[in-house]
Design a protein around this motif. Structure first.
Motif, PDB file in Angstrom:
ATOM      1  N   TYR A  72      -2.349   7.508   7.298  1.00 12.84           N
ATOM      2  CA  TYR A  72      -1.437   7.236   8.407  1.00 12.84           C
ATOM      3  C   TYR A  72      -1.492   8.422   9.350  1.00 12.84           C
ATOM      4  CZ  TYR A  72       0.134   4.116   4.783  1.00 12.84           C
ATOM      5  OH  TYR A  72       0.144   3.171   3.797  1.00 12.84           O
ATOM      6  N   ALA A  73      -1.426   8.149  10.663  1.00 13.17           N
ATOM      7  CA  ALA A  73      -1.393   9.251  11.610  1.00 13.17           C
ATOM      8  C   ALA A  73      -0.164  10.103  11.299  1.00 13.17           C
ATOM      9  CB  ALA A  73      -1.323   8.713  13.030  1.00 13.17           C
ATOM     10  N   PRO A  74      -0.363  11.411  11.109  1.00 13.16           N
ATOM     11  CA  PRO A  74       0.772  12.265  10.754  1.00 13.16           C
ATOM     12  C   PRO A  74       1.935  12.127  11.732  1.00 13.16           C
ATOM     13  CG  PRO A  74      -1.286  13.479  10.562  1.00 13.16           C
ATOM     14  CD  PRO A  74      -1.619  12.145  11.161  1.00 13.16           C
ATOM     15  N   SER A  75       1.618  11.958  13.019  1.00  8.52           N
ATOM     16  CA  SER A  75       2.702  11.863  13.999  1.00  8.52           C
ATOM     17  C   SER A  75       3.512  10.583  13.797  1.00  8.52           C
ATOM     18  CB  SER A  75       2.132  11.919  15.412  1.00  8.52           C
ATOM     19  OG  SER A  75       1.344  10.779  15.643  1.00  8.52           O
ATOM     20  N   ASN A  76       2.856   9.528  13.304  1.00 11.40           N
ATOM     21  CA  ASN A  76       3.589   8.296  13.014  1.00 11.40           C
ATOM     22  C   ASN A  76       4.606   8.516  11.902  1.00 11.40           C
ATOM     23  OD1 ASN A  76       2.438   6.632  14.873  1.00 11.40           O
ATOM     24  ND2 ASN A  76       1.010   5.627  13.450  1.00 11.40           N
ATOM     25  N   LEU A  77       4.166   9.202  10.856  1.00  9.34           N
ATOM     26  CA  LEU A  77       5.064   9.428   9.723  1.00  9.34           C
ATOM     27  C   LEU A  77       6.238  10.302  10.147  1.00  9.34           C
ATOM     28  CD1 LEU A  77       2.471  10.018   6.853  1.00  9.34           C
ATOM     29  CD2 LEU A  77       3.726   7.937   7.409  1.00  9.34           C
ATOM     30  N   LYS A  78       5.914  11.308  10.932  1.00 15.75           N
ATOM     31  CA  LYS A  78       6.964  12.223  11.402  1.00 15.75           C
ATOM     32  C   LYS A  78       7.956  11.482  12.276  1.00 15.75           C
ATOM     33  CE  LYS A  78       7.045  16.878  12.661  1.00 15.75           C
ATOM     34  NZ  LYS A  78       6.501  18.069  13.314  1.00 15.75           N
ATOM     35  N   ALA A  79       7.416  10.697  13.201  1.00 16.53           N
ATOM     36  CA  ALA A  79       8.287   9.982  14.132  1.00 16.53           C
ATOM     37  C   ALA A  79       9.138   8.951  13.388  1.00 16.53           C
ATOM     38  CB  ALA A  79       7.443   9.297  15.209  1.00 16.53           C
ATOM     39  N   PHE A  80       8.532   8.314  12.379  1.00 16.85           N
ATOM     40  CA  PHE A  80       9.290   7.331  11.602  1.00 16.85           C
ATOM     41  C   PHE A  80      10.495   7.983  10.935  1.00 16.85           C
ATOM     42  CE2 PHE A  80      10.050   5.396   7.393  1.00 16.85           C
ATOM     43  CZ  PHE A  80      10.471   4.134   7.796  1.00 16.85           C
ATOM     44  N   ARG A 137      10.630 -11.305   8.941  1.00 15.91           N
ATOM     45  CA  ARG A 137      10.828  -9.866   9.126  1.00 15.91           C
ATOM     46  C   ARG A 137       9.524  -9.141   9.459  1.00 15.91           C
ATOM     47  NH1 ARG A 137      15.017  -7.921   4.540  1.00 15.91           N
ATOM     48  NH2 ARG A 137      15.323  -6.272   6.092  1.00 15.91           N
ATOM     49  N   ILE A 138       8.452  -9.898   9.686  1.00 16.96           N
ATOM     50  CA  ILE A 138       7.150  -9.297   9.992  1.00 16.96           C
ATOM     51  C   ILE A 138       6.789  -9.613  11.455  1.00 16.96           C
ATOM     52  CG2 ILE A 138       4.700  -9.239   9.364  1.00 16.96           C
ATOM     53  CD1 ILE A 138       6.396  -8.416   7.017  1.00 16.96           C
ATOM     54  N   PRO A 139       6.471  -8.624  12.261  1.00 17.54           N
ATOM     55  CA  PRO A 139       6.096  -8.885  13.660  1.00 17.54           C
ATOM     56  C   PRO A 139       4.661  -9.395  13.763  1.00 17.54           C
ATOM     57  CG  PRO A 139       6.069  -6.528  13.245  1.00 17.54           C
ATOM     58  CD  PRO A 139       6.469  -7.183  11.947  1.00 17.54           C
ATOM     59  N   PHE A 140       4.467 -10.690  13.488  1.00 15.20           N
ATOM     60  CA  PHE A 140       3.109 -11.243  13.451  1.00 15.20           C
ATOM     61  C   PHE A 140       2.401 -11.169  14.797  1.00 15.20           C
ATOM     62  CE2 PHE A 140       4.388 -13.119   9.404  1.00 15.20           C
ATOM     63  CZ  PHE A 140       3.224 -12.951   8.680  1.00 15.20           C
ATOM     64  N   TYR A 312       7.768  -0.781  11.598  1.00 16.25           N
ATOM     65  CA  TYR A 312       7.518   0.391  12.434  1.00 16.25           C
ATOM     66  C   TYR A 312       6.016   0.637  12.602  1.00 16.25           C
ATOM     67  CZ  TYR A 312       8.085   5.083  14.327  1.00 16.25           C
ATOM     68  OH  TYR A 312       8.051   6.175  15.144  1.00 16.25           O
ATOM     69  N   MET A 313       5.290   0.573  11.494  1.00 15.11           N
ATOM     70  CA  MET A 313       3.869   0.899  11.542  1.00 15.11           C
ATOM     71  C   MET A 313       3.066  -0.156  12.306  1.00 15.11           C
ATOM     72  SD  MET A 313       3.215   3.753  10.274  1.00 15.11           S
ATOM     73  CE  MET A 313       4.372   4.969   9.692  1.00 15.11           C
ATOM     74  N   LEU A 314       3.580  -1.383  12.376  1.00 12.65           N
ATOM     75  CA  LEU A 314       2.837  -2.438  13.080  1.00 12.65           C
ATOM     76  C   LEU A 314       3.065  -2.404  14.585  1.00 12.65           C
ATOM     77  CD1 LEU A 314       3.135  -5.529  10.688  1.00 12.65           C
ATOM     78  CD2 LEU A 314       1.118  -4.139  11.164  1.00 12.65           C
ATOM     79  N   GLN A 315       3.989  -1.590  15.060  1.00 13.06           N
ATOM     80  CA  GLN A 315       4.188  -1.497  16.507  1.00 13.06           C
ATOM     81  C   GLN A 315       2.872  -1.049  17.157  1.00 13.06           C
ATOM     82  OE1 GLN A 315       7.127  -2.552  17.935  1.00 13.06           O
ATOM     83  NE2 GLN A 315       7.412  -3.131  15.789  1.00 13.06           N
ATOM     84  N   PRO A 316       2.513  -1.668  18.288  1.00 11.28           N
ATOM     85  CA  PRO A 316       1.189  -1.401  18.887  1.00 11.28           C
ATOM     86  C   PRO A 316       0.895   0.082  19.049  1.00 11.28           C
ATOM     87  CG  PRO A 316       2.232  -3.233  20.003  1.00 11.28           C
ATOM     88  CD  PRO A 316       3.245  -2.730  19.014  1.00 11.28           C
ATOM     89  N   ALA A 317       1.857   0.855  19.550  1.00 15.06           N
ATOM     90  CA  ALA A 317       1.580   2.273  19.781  1.00 15.06           C
ATOM     91  C   ALA A 317       1.225   2.967  18.469  1.00 15.06           C
ATOM     92  CB  ALA A 317       2.792   2.936  20.422  1.00 15.06           C
ATOM     93  N   HIS A 318       1.904   2.563  17.406  1.00 12.72           N
ATOM     94  CA  HIS A 318       1.672   3.220  16.114  1.00 12.72           C
ATOM     95  C   HIS A 318       0.351   2.769  15.498  1.00 12.72           C
ATOM     96  CE1 HIS A 318       6.312   3.244  16.199  1.00 12.72           C
ATOM     97  NE2 HIS A 318       5.804   4.204  16.946  1.00 12.72           N
ATOM     98  N   GLN A 319       0.020   1.496  15.682  1.00  8.78           N
ATOM     99  CA  GLN A 319      -1.275   1.020  15.178  1.00  8.78           C
ATOM    100  C   GLN A 319      -2.425   1.730  15.883  1.00  8.78           C
ATOM    101  OE1 GLN A 319      -2.294  -2.889  13.932  1.00  8.78           O
ATOM    102  NE2 GLN A 319      -0.294  -3.713  14.449  1.00  8.78           N
ATOM    103  N   PRO A 329     -10.517   0.047  12.245  1.00 10.48           N
ATOM    104  CA  PRO A 329      -9.692  -0.781  13.125  1.00 10.48           C
ATOM    105  C   PRO A 329      -8.415  -1.221  12.412  1.00 10.48           C
ATOM    106  CG  PRO A 329     -11.648  -1.984  12.408  1.00 10.48           C
ATOM    107  CD  PRO A 329     -11.781  -0.592  11.884  1.00 10.48           C
ATOM    108  N   THR A 330      -7.284  -1.046  13.079  1.00 11.85           N
ATOM    109  CA  THR A 330      -6.032  -1.576  12.541  1.00 11.85           C
ATOM    110  C   THR A 330      -5.915  -3.033  12.974  1.00 11.85           C
ATOM    111  OG1 THR A 330      -5.010  -0.467  14.425  1.00 11.85           O
ATOM    112  CG2 THR A 330      -4.755   0.572  12.281  1.00 11.85           C
ATOM    113  N   ALA A 331      -4.819  -3.675  12.569  1.00 12.22           N
ATOM    114  CA  ALA A 331      -4.733  -5.135  12.721  1.00 12.22           C
ATOM    115  C   ALA A 331      -4.344  -5.590  14.122  1.00 12.22           C
ATOM    116  CB  ALA A 331      -3.724  -5.682  11.702  1.00 12.22           C
ATOM    117  N   LEU A 332      -4.120  -4.681  15.028  1.00 12.00           N
ATOM    118  CA  LEU A 332      -3.628  -5.031  16.365  1.00 12.00           C
ATOM    119  C   LEU A 332      -4.620  -5.916  17.126  1.00 12.00           C
ATOM    120  CD1 LEU A 332      -1.218  -4.317  18.250  1.00 12.00           C
ATOM    121  CD2 LEU A 332      -2.680  -2.531  19.218  1.00 12.00           C
TER     122      LEU A 332
END
Lengths: 384, 297
Positions: A72-80, A137-140, A312-319, A329-332
């Motif tokens: 995981y991008a470290p900044s994602n974990l920190k921001a989460f 609860r999943i942002p498909f 949180y992790m599926l948000q486009p910016a975070h992916q 490649p992430t799932a975006l």
């Protein structure tokens, strides 16, 4: 984008084989731990949902994540953690086997999320280790439909794709003169002078057998033992050309000690970043599609935390950040258009639609897995 | 055990129930430790070895199938290969450690402590990190290549990594202290009068070493063999990291049975077989050294 997220991760989490993990564990896990410790201030146990939204982030509490190292991008974990006040507990594994074995222990474990590769989703599900997902609860909308409804989880009852990839051949065209286009080309080239003894095979049984099955145009998910034994014979003969069973020997390939190897496209990119002249190809007719997935464990201590993290992790910016960090490649949807241009060798991260159409996810047949392992050990022994 | 007897003797008259309880705790805690962490898992292994295998589990029962499988064709050859591997590694360690230990024990006077510390310092760093360091050193374009090229002893890329040579370099490096320390203790305890007597009676230095020193050091040699041979039969990190994961040893095979094949029963049967062979090996060593008895002072 946080500049740290653009650093090329030399020990990308995915496909750190047991061998590689021995080395990567310290660095990767340590980095994650540091990241996780960065802002773990709040530990109140109140999990609340924002009014009107079932997918809102949980506040406070603890999330136990059982995952690949440096994934995981470290900044994602920190921001989460900063955003939610959730304390992240991250434990890492080196292989799906380990992930499964630990979840499958009699006493059970207390992880909220596990990130198995596609072929282990049905294995874990059939052992009642995974929770059925609440799709509301999943942002498909942030998930590429081409990754949904695959053979390993036809209705995505248990798994939500995180990122994916394939395997192919990386080679040095200065030594391997005949271009590799088909798996048979790979097998033929391995015997040639200058190449023999400088080839690396995967340290994954199914993939090693898969090479021979693909070369003959067969289905690598066969449970026909005669076909598998024949494939093993082909690879046992080939084993004398093999330098090592290693899917992540970046320095071996870039130094020229290895001139042809089977790697994921992410590993190939790492190698090409150091040696531009290398070529990577996904040979005909087929190759592997692996998808690593977010799954919630059957006995997750806090399901709300798990949904919160996935959301949180599926948000486009975070992916996008995750993609740049891990090099897969992430799932975006439309990821390739959205990924910033300053990601080094960004085109090598992606798989073209025509290549993607040739990829087949692996299926584990529990009844013959022992024999597959046995055949693989014989191939390894033949190389000594 | 001796310590507790002494304290019991000294204060026997005033011994209260509390101190008796304390002694019981002292005596029982190692027992509990052993039971929980060694005997119970061993029991599981034994039960699993006779059970029926299922993917990722076992069905308790009684069958010899697992043992038959573990001793059939391919697995048997790996079993024998592992024993050969451990024997070769032990022998190499012994050959390298003997002069080293002898030198420290008999020839060094003033700096002996320093040499012992130097021998032990590697243990301050994780075994994995040290093995990985060898991977870097032996890399085709690594520092050893550079040094050899500079000295005109070698040209081009170094082809050692991912070969048996690299594996045995790693093995000797990793296990050397375990062999050298018991040898050092044994050499150090041999009274110098005995070697002097030997030379007085006309034996040369080599003769004295092979006919007096070495036989007297038998318990140390046995301890060194034990400490290296036993863990080597389970070794799989060094072959995986330095040997390119080629060839298979029992350690890796058992790990694969548990993890990849999810066949706990077969993995357990293999582990039990190894234990049986090691048990026999220890028994032979005990008989040969009279129970690891020290040299008569």
């Amino acid at each position: 984008m946080d500049p740290r997220d653009l650093e090329v991760v030399v020990t990308s989490g995915r496909r750190t084989s047991r061998r590689q993990f021995l080395g990567a564990a310290g660095a990767g896990a340590g980095a994650l731990l540091l990241a996780a410790c960065g802002s773990s201030s709040s530990s109140s146990n109140t999990t609340t949902k924002a009014a009107g939204s079932r997918t809102a982030l949980a506040k406070g509490g603890t999330l136990n994540l059982w995952t690949w190292p440096a994934y995981y991008a470290p900044s994602n974990l920190k921001a989460f953690q900063a955003r939610t006040g959730t304390h992240l507990n991250i434990a890492t594994y080196d292989s799906n086997d380990t992930a499964f074995a630990k979840l499958n222990t009699a006493g059970g474990t207390s992880f909220d999320i596990v990130v198995p590769t596609s072929d282990f989703v049905p294995v874990m599900a059939s052992h009642n280790l995974l929770a059925k997902l609440d799709h509301s609860r999943i942002p498909f909308r942030y998930i590429d439909p081409k990754l949904l409804g695959k053979v390993f989880d036809p209705h995505n009852e248990y798994s939500i794709p995180k990122d994916y990839g394939t395997i192919g051949v990386i080679y040095d065209p200065a030594v391997v003169k005949h271009p590799i286009a088909h798996w048979q080309d790979f097998l033929d080239a391995g015997y040639k002078p200058g190449i023999t003894g400088k080839v690396e095979l995967p340290d994954v049984p199914d993939e090693t057998l898969g090479i021979a099955l693909w070369a003959e145009g067969k289905d690598w998910n066969t449970d026909n033992l005669a076909e598998l034994r024949h494939a093993a014979d082909v690879m046992k003969a080939f084993a004398k050309n093999v330098k090592a069973f290693n899917e992540f020997d970046v320095s071996g390939v870039t130094s020229g000690a290895v001139v042809m190897a089977i790697v994921t496209q992410g590993t190939a990119r790492l190698m090409m970043l150091q040696k531009k002249s290398l070529k990577f190809v996904i040979p005909e007719p087929q190759s592997e599609l692996w998808v690593d997935n977010y799954c919630i464990t059957a006995n997750a201590p806090d399901v709300n935390q798990a949904y919160s993290f996935i959301y949180y992790m599926l948000q486009p910016a975070h992916q996008l950040k995750d993609c740049a960090y891990i090099g897969y490649p992430t799932a975006l949807p439309d990821l390739q258009k959205k990924l910033p241009a300053n990601v080094p060798l960004r085109s090598e991260i992606f798989i073209s639609p025509s290549d993607f159409a040739r990829l087949v996810p692996h299926v584990i047949h529990p009844a013959i897995q022992g024999e597959v392992e046995n055949l693989y050990s014989q191939i390894q022994a033949a190389a000594a | 055990m001796e310590a507790s007897t002494v304290s019991a003797g000294g204060r026997a008259r005033t011994a209260s129930a509390a101190s008796a309880f304390g002694r019981a705790v002292l005596a029982l805690s190692p027992l509990a430790w052993l039971t929980i962490l060694f005997v119970v898992p061993l029991g599981f292994t034994l039960v699993y070895a006779f059970a029926h295998a299922t993917y990722g589990g076992v069905q308790i029962g009684f069958t010899w199938t697992n043992f038959k499988q573990a001793l059939s064709g391919f697995y048997l050859s790996i079993f024998l290969r592992t024993l050969r591997f451990a024997a070769t590694g032990t022998l190499l360690c012994f050959v390298v450690a003997t002069p080293l230990a002898y030198f420290i024990a008999r020839k060094i006077k003033r700096w002996r402590g320093l040499f012992i510390v130097l021998l032990l310092i590697p243990f301050w760093t994780s075994f994995l990190i040290r093995t990985l360091a060898w991977e870097t050193l032996l890399a085709p374009n690594g520092p050893i290549r550079d040094a050899l090229n500079f000295l005109q002893l070698h040209h081009g890329l170094l082809n050692v990594l991912d070969t048996p040579t690299a594996v045995f370099i790693g093995i000797v490096y990793g296990y050397l202290p375990l062999m050298a320390l018991p040898l050092y203790v044994a050499f150090e305890r041999i009274p110098s009068e005995l070697t002097e007597a030997s030379s007085d009676l006309g034996s040369g230095r080599l003769g004295t070493f092979f006919r007096v020193t070495l036989p007297l050091a038998r318990p140390g040699i046995a301890a060194g063999w034990l400490l290296t041979f036993v863990p080597m039969t389970g070794e799989y990190v060094i072959p995986a990291l330095l040997g390119g994961d080629k060839g298979v040893l029992m350690g890796g095979l058992i790990a694969d049975q548990y993890l990849t094949a999810q066949n706990f029963a077969l993995g357990s049967a293999m582990a039990v077989l190894i234990l049986a062979v090691l048990g026999a090996f220890v028994f032979v060593l005990i008989r040969a050294t009279g129970g690891f008895k020290l040299v008569p002072q």
